[in-house]
Design a protein around this motif. Structure first.
Motif, PDB file in Angstrom:
ATOM      1  N   GLN A 101      21.999   5.184 -16.173  1.00  0.00           N
ATOM      2  CA  GLN A 101      20.878   5.808 -16.873  1.00  0.00           C
ATOM      3  C   GLN A 101      20.831   5.340 -18.332  1.00  0.00           C
ATOM      4  O   GLN A 101      21.860   5.004 -18.908  1.00  0.00           O
ATOM      5  N   PRO A 102      19.600   5.342 -18.919  1.00  0.00           N
ATOM      6  CA  PRO A 102      18.313   5.660 -18.291  1.00  0.00           C
ATOM      7  C   PRO A 102      17.768   4.463 -17.516  1.00  0.00           C
ATOM      8  O   PRO A 102      18.023   3.320 -17.864  1.00  0.00           O
ATOM      9  N   VAL A 103      17.037   4.757 -16.443  1.00  0.00           N
ATOM     10  CA  VAL A 103      16.472   3.716 -15.583  1.00  0.00           C
ATOM     11  C   VAL A 103      14.955   3.733 -15.700  1.00  0.00           C
ATOM     12  O   VAL A 103      14.338   4.800 -15.665  1.00  0.00           O
ATOM     13  N   ARG A 104      14.365   2.568 -15.814  1.00  0.00           N
ATOM     14  CA  ARG A 104      12.902   2.454 -15.839  1.00  0.00           C
ATOM     15  C   ARG A 104      12.451   1.640 -14.633  1.00  0.00           C
ATOM     16  O   ARG A 104      12.903   0.509 -14.420  1.00  0.00           O
ATOM     17  N   THR A 105      11.568   2.222 -13.823  1.00  0.00           N
ATOM     18  CA  THR A 105      11.003   1.525 -12.669  1.00  0.00           C
ATOM     19  C   THR A 105       9.711   0.840 -13.083  1.00  0.00           C
ATOM     20  O   THR A 105       8.809   1.479 -13.621  1.00  0.00           O
ATOM     21  N   LEU A 106       9.624  -0.472 -12.818  1.00  0.00           N
ATOM     22  CA  LEU A 106       8.463  -1.264 -13.218  1.00  0.00           C
ATOM     23  C   LEU A 106       7.881  -1.977 -11.997  1.00  0.00           C
ATOM     24  O   LEU A 106       8.458  -2.962 -11.517  1.00  0.00           O
ATOM     25  N   PRO A 107       6.748  -1.501 -11.459  1.00  0.00           N
ATOM     26  CA  PRO A 107       6.091  -2.216 -10.354  1.00  0.00           C
ATOM     27  C   PRO A 107       5.436  -3.495 -10.866  1.00  0.00           C
ATOM     28  O   PRO A 107       4.784  -3.489 -11.920  1.00  0.00           O
ATOM     29  N   LEU A 108       5.612  -4.589 -10.129  1.00  0.00           N
ATOM     30  CA  LEU A 108       5.003  -5.860 -10.539  1.00  0.00           C
ATOM     31  C   LEU A 108       3.530  -5.886 -10.169  1.00  0.00           C
ATOM     32  O   LEU A 108       3.171  -5.630  -9.015  1.00  0.00           O
ATOM     33  N   HIS A 157       0.811  -1.228   0.000  1.00  0.00           N
ATOM     34  CA  HIS A 157       0.000   0.000   0.000  1.00  0.00           C
ATOM     35  C   HIS A 157       0.839   1.271   0.000  1.00  0.00           C
ATOM     36  O   HIS A 157       0.317   2.346   0.232  1.00  0.00           O
ATOM     37  N   THR A 158       2.145   1.152  -0.224  1.00  0.00           N
ATOM     38  CA  THR A 158       2.963   2.361  -0.280  1.00  0.00           C
ATOM     39  C   THR A 158       3.772   2.346  -1.556  1.00  0.00           C
ATOM     40  O   THR A 158       4.037   1.295  -2.138  1.00  0.00           O
ATOM     41  N   GLY A 159       4.178   3.513  -1.993  1.00  0.00           N
ATOM     42  CA  GLY A 159       5.024   3.600  -3.167  1.00  0.00           C
ATOM     43  C   GLY A 159       6.434   3.167  -2.830  1.00  0.00           C
ATOM     44  O   GLY A 159       6.852   3.133  -1.677  1.00  0.00           O
ATOM     45  N   PRO A 160       7.211   2.809  -3.845  1.00  0.00           N
ATOM     46  CA  PRO A 160       8.568   2.345  -3.599  1.00  0.00           C
ATOM     47  C   PRO A 160       9.486   3.461  -3.135  1.00  0.00           C
ATOM     48  O   PRO A 160       9.416   4.585  -3.616  1.00  0.00           O
ATOM     49  N   ASP A 161      10.331   3.133  -2.168  1.00  0.00           N
ATOM     50  CA  ASP A 161      11.369   4.063  -1.739  1.00  0.00           C
ATOM     51  C   ASP A 161      12.574   3.786  -2.627  1.00  0.00           C
ATOM     52  O   ASP A 161      13.556   3.185  -2.210  1.00  0.00           O
TER      53      ASP A 161
END
Length: 328
Positions: free
Chosen positions: A192-199, A178-182
């Motif tokens: 770079q470049p970095v892509r954040t992908l939530p599962l 229930h919280t966003g990633p730190d």
């Protein structure tokens, strides 16, 4: 499978494809999600796929106990690197690196965690990676980056901030429910470049497949509605679903009937104990708010305030940050 379930399944497949394209295109990827959601499994599939396509893959999977072991992550990452990869190093660079990797006796008085030798070590690692990347694209996989030891993290940070020799990083980061990633610190370790992908969570069908694979489907005695309840209770988290199913399986094996739709599912201690530990660690006021909220069908901040929780908004925020409540 419902349209929503199909879309979620497709989204996880699309996530793997997006990660592969990002890494093959010269970028890095940070996979995020709560414990048990399958970050390690997805990362392994992505890395294995790229290895099959000709990438050289170096991996480490730190655990909480590893944070106090200097350079353990680096030892794991460079484990496959033989003497030929160290050939470009000057004598002192090689001695410092081999000392950090526990392959040799470090030079007298050297300290690769600080001062000049820390820089010597980072330059040496950069040269080794250049040698490894000379004949194949290079991918570093750091599974559970939040447990990486600090000296290794500083080496990766040094590499990420300097152009060439290029390597990609595929990292996974555990986030709270229930919280966003730190994620900022983890992202800084990736070139770079970095892509954040939530599962995304698994679908009901995918959870059923996971239970089948582990022999916990219950056979024909488990109706589809019960599997759907397991999926809902686990919020699509495969590890949680497996724990719940194991508890249900043990209960049924002991002769207990399967729970009706209005009866709670049996919760094994492996799931309840960590939650109780988090509850016990809360301030007394936040624990009282949880108790009050549990007595309401649809608790709201205003309702909790009227029930005597004067600092309801602040206490709800505390419980959300500890993963005990969903954001209002």
């Amino acid at each position: 499978m419902t349209r929503t379930g199909h879309n979620r399944s497709a989204s996880r497949s699309a996530l793997r494809e997006a990660a592969r394209a990002q890494l093959e295109g010269g970028g890095s990827v940070l996979l995020t999600g709560p414990a048990g959601i399958g970050r390690s499994t997805v990362a392994a599939r992505i890395a294995d796929g790229l290895a099959a396509r000709g990438h050289r893959v170096l991996r480490c999977s730190p655990s909480p106990a590893d944070r106090d072991s200097p350079f353990l992550g680096l030892i794991d990452l460079l484990g496959p690197a033989g003497d030929e990869a160290l050939a470009p190093l000057a004598a002192h660079e090689r001695a410092v690196l081999e000392g950090a990797l526990l392959r040799g006796t470090p030079p007298a008085g050297s300290d690769p965690t600080g001062g000049r030798d820390a820089l010597v070590l980072r330059v040496a690692v950069r040269k080794v990676l250049a040698a490894l990347a000379s004949d194949a694209p290079l991918l570093l996989v750091v599974d559970d980056v939040q447990w990486l030891d600090e000296p290794t993290a500083r080496v990766l940070l040094f590499l990420a901030r300097r152009p060439g020799p290029h390597h990609a990083v595929l990292a996974t980061l555990r986030t709270a429910p229930h919280t966003g990633p730190d994620a900022p610190a983890a992202r800084e370790l990736c070139p770079q470049p970095v892509r954040t992908l939530p599962l995304p969570p698994l679908t009901v069908r995918e959870i059923a497949d996971v239970l089948d694979a582990h022999g916990l489907h219950g056979g024909p005695a488990w109706p589809r509605q019960l599997v759907a309840r397991l999926h809902e209770a686990a919020s699509g988290n495969p590890r949680t679903a497996l724990e719940l199913a194991a508890g249900l399986h043990e209960s049924a094996a002991a002769g207990a009937p399967l729970p009706d739709a209005w009866e709670p599912l049996p919760v094994p201690e492996s799931l309840s104990r960590p939650v109780l530990d988090r509850v016990e660690a809360l301030p007394a006021r936040a624990r009282q708010l949880l108790l009050t909220a549990s007595a309401a069908v649809r608790p709201t901040v205003e309702l909790l305030r009227r029930a005597g929780c004067r600092q309801a908004a602040a206490d709800v925020d505390t419980c959300v940050r500890h993963g005990l409540l969903a954001p209002p």
